[in-house]
Design an enzyme around this catalytic site. Sequence first.
Site, short mmCIF file in Angstrom:
data_model
loop_
_atom_site.label_atom_id
_atom_site.label_comp_id
_atom_site.label_asym_id
_atom_site.label_seq_id
_atom_site.Cartn_x
_atom_site.Cartn_y
_atom_site.Cartn_z
N GLU A 210 10.98 3.43 5.34
CA GLU A 210 10.74 2.58 6.53
C GLU A 210 12.07 1.97 7.00
O GLU A 210 12.20 0.75 7.13
CB GLU A 210 9.70 1.50 6.23
CG GLU A 210 8.33 2.09 5.93
CD GLU A 210 7.17 1.07 5.91
OE1 GLU A 210 7.41 -0.14 6.07
OE2 GLU A 210 6.01 1.51 5.77
N GLU A 336 2.75 7.16 2.49
CA GLU A 336 2.05 5.90 2.23
C GLU A 336 0.84 5.88 3.15
O GLU A 336 0.99 5.96 4.37
CB GLU A 336 2.91 4.67 2.55
CG GLU A 336 3.94 4.36 1.51
CD GLU A 336 4.68 3.05 1.78
OE1 GLU A 336 4.07 2.10 2.31
OE2 GLU A 336 5.87 3.00 1.46
O1 AHR Z 1 2.82 -0.31 0.22
C1 AHR Z 1 3.29 -1.59 0.50
C2 AHR Z 1 4.42 -1.60 1.52
O2 AHR Z 1 3.95 -1.10 2.74
C3 AHR Z 1 5.61 -0.73 1.21
O3 AHR Z 1 6.52 -1.36 0.39
C4 AHR Z 1 6.20 -0.48 2.55
O4 AHR Z 1 6.87 0.76 2.61
C5 AHR Z 1 5.01 -0.54 3.49
O5 AHR Z 1 5.24 -1.33 4.60
#
Ligand code: AHR
Length: 539
Positions: A210, A336
């Site tokens: 990110e 994610e």
């Molecule tokens: O999964 C939790 C957080 O969500 C992670 O650290 C980040 O990459 C995302 O915003």
Amino acid sequence: MNRRKFLKTSGLAAVAAKGFGATAGALPASPAPRGGANRARLTVIFDEPIGRLNRNLLGQFAEHLGACVYGGMWVGTNSSIPNIHGLRKDTLEALKRIHASIIRWPGGCFADTYHWRNGIGPRSKRPTTWNLWWGREEPNAFGTDEYMEYCHLSGASPYVCVNVGSGSVREAVEWMEYCNSSHATTIARERGANGHAEPYNVTYWSVGNENWGCGGAFAPEDYADHYARYVNLMARAAEGVPVQFVACGLEGGDWNRRFFEALLRRPAGRGILRTVRQLSIHHYFHDGAAVDFSDRDYYGLLAQVGELEAILRRVVATIDEFKEPNAPAAGIALDEWGVWHPVPGQGAEALLQPNTLRDALLAAVTLNGLCNLGSRISMACIAQVFNVLQSMAITRGAQMVLTPTYYVFDLFQPHMDQAGLKSVVESPTYEVQEGKRTMARDYLSAAASLNESRKQICLTLVNQHLTDPLDVEIEFAAGASATGATLRELTSSNVRDQNTFDHPDVVVATAAKHLSLSGHHFTHTVPPHSVQTLVVNLV
Ligand code: AHR
């Protein structure tokens, strides 16, 4: 703290536009069914292949956050909780049973603050650092060698995310050397001294996390510059291991296009662009409370999968714009994803949330959507493997309870590495009002795949209707004919049901049972709010 609040307080303004989560508004108490009541049709098409369903679709994500690593994966060598060299045994075995394919580590936002050297060598000498994003002390007891052993024992491939936000190219290259080099360099010998003479041969490397937000707040052009510098040397350090680089993408806006364009403007533009084997996209869902949600929230959450599917189609289109005629297209690493309920975001229990049958159905509908995109999705890692967000298991001391979502990962096993098949769903639909938008979705969600010998087809079916069964007419186009099947199912009397330490087996998948069905056209009933896997034998 819920995700919106987390983003606000952690200053990730850029992601506020991502469009996850429901907005409150005037919503109908329950969605109105439309179309023919309780009958749907699924046509499976054999001659329009959509590519292999990569087993990394059932991937996991582990971050140094809350009790994901410390508690879920690592208990320490002196713990009374059964462990192998400090690695928690019951969670390892649970992952082995669902053939965990890949585990992304060490973050997440944590990755762009992580300095790998803090986590190697004698544990008593490792520094204690402060976890900047998730507000707790980091003992560095679980580092590269512990992670690699956890992957090895669970059967999963490692997937390492390097530090772009606060690290350096040198640090990343040396980490790769530590993991993959077979030369007699000082760093490779250090790995040997730490107990692993053989290289780990890590294939998957993500260049930051990110980076439009917590990983450095870059503009896409700046990130492209960093990406090129990292990959330029990491590719040389790969040492014959066929490494795959995953670049940071974004689900909305023009980040992906601007990133690709910036890479192309560099002198070795095409060459660098070709190194992007996968583009990372993150997506979280949220609607209502974790357990005491309304029926509207139930449908609202499931309908959000439609948004994710639209996002992924747009990302595919952007990737294709930049693809060279005879080169393979970069895959999407949805590395994610999952449900993010409103729970506190800091400390030892950060982002620990309950997991109900609703969450499991969301996972199943999402996985069906990913399977339907075939080979365009190269990886998906649910967030996160233990004790954080939509986890596989929750631990408390020596106890472990498997979540309903765990069983969905079990039910999707037969699809893995099979040939994805196109399928056409005709189903009654439900509607959900989301702010000013109306989202209409089919009650039936489905995905299909064919095994290598073309003798078995796997169907994963989800009936999202809260109260009514769905009679599904299944038709195999192109003359394939069924001769018996096995059926497994996940459901419970109430979608708010969950597994708890006192009652761990409320929502569990059934064992396979035989179904006698035959022909290329048959009708099969899917109970309300349930997931089913049908493995059909073909003649
Ligand atoms: O999964 C939790 C957080 O969500 C992670 O650290 C980040 O990459 C995302 O915003």
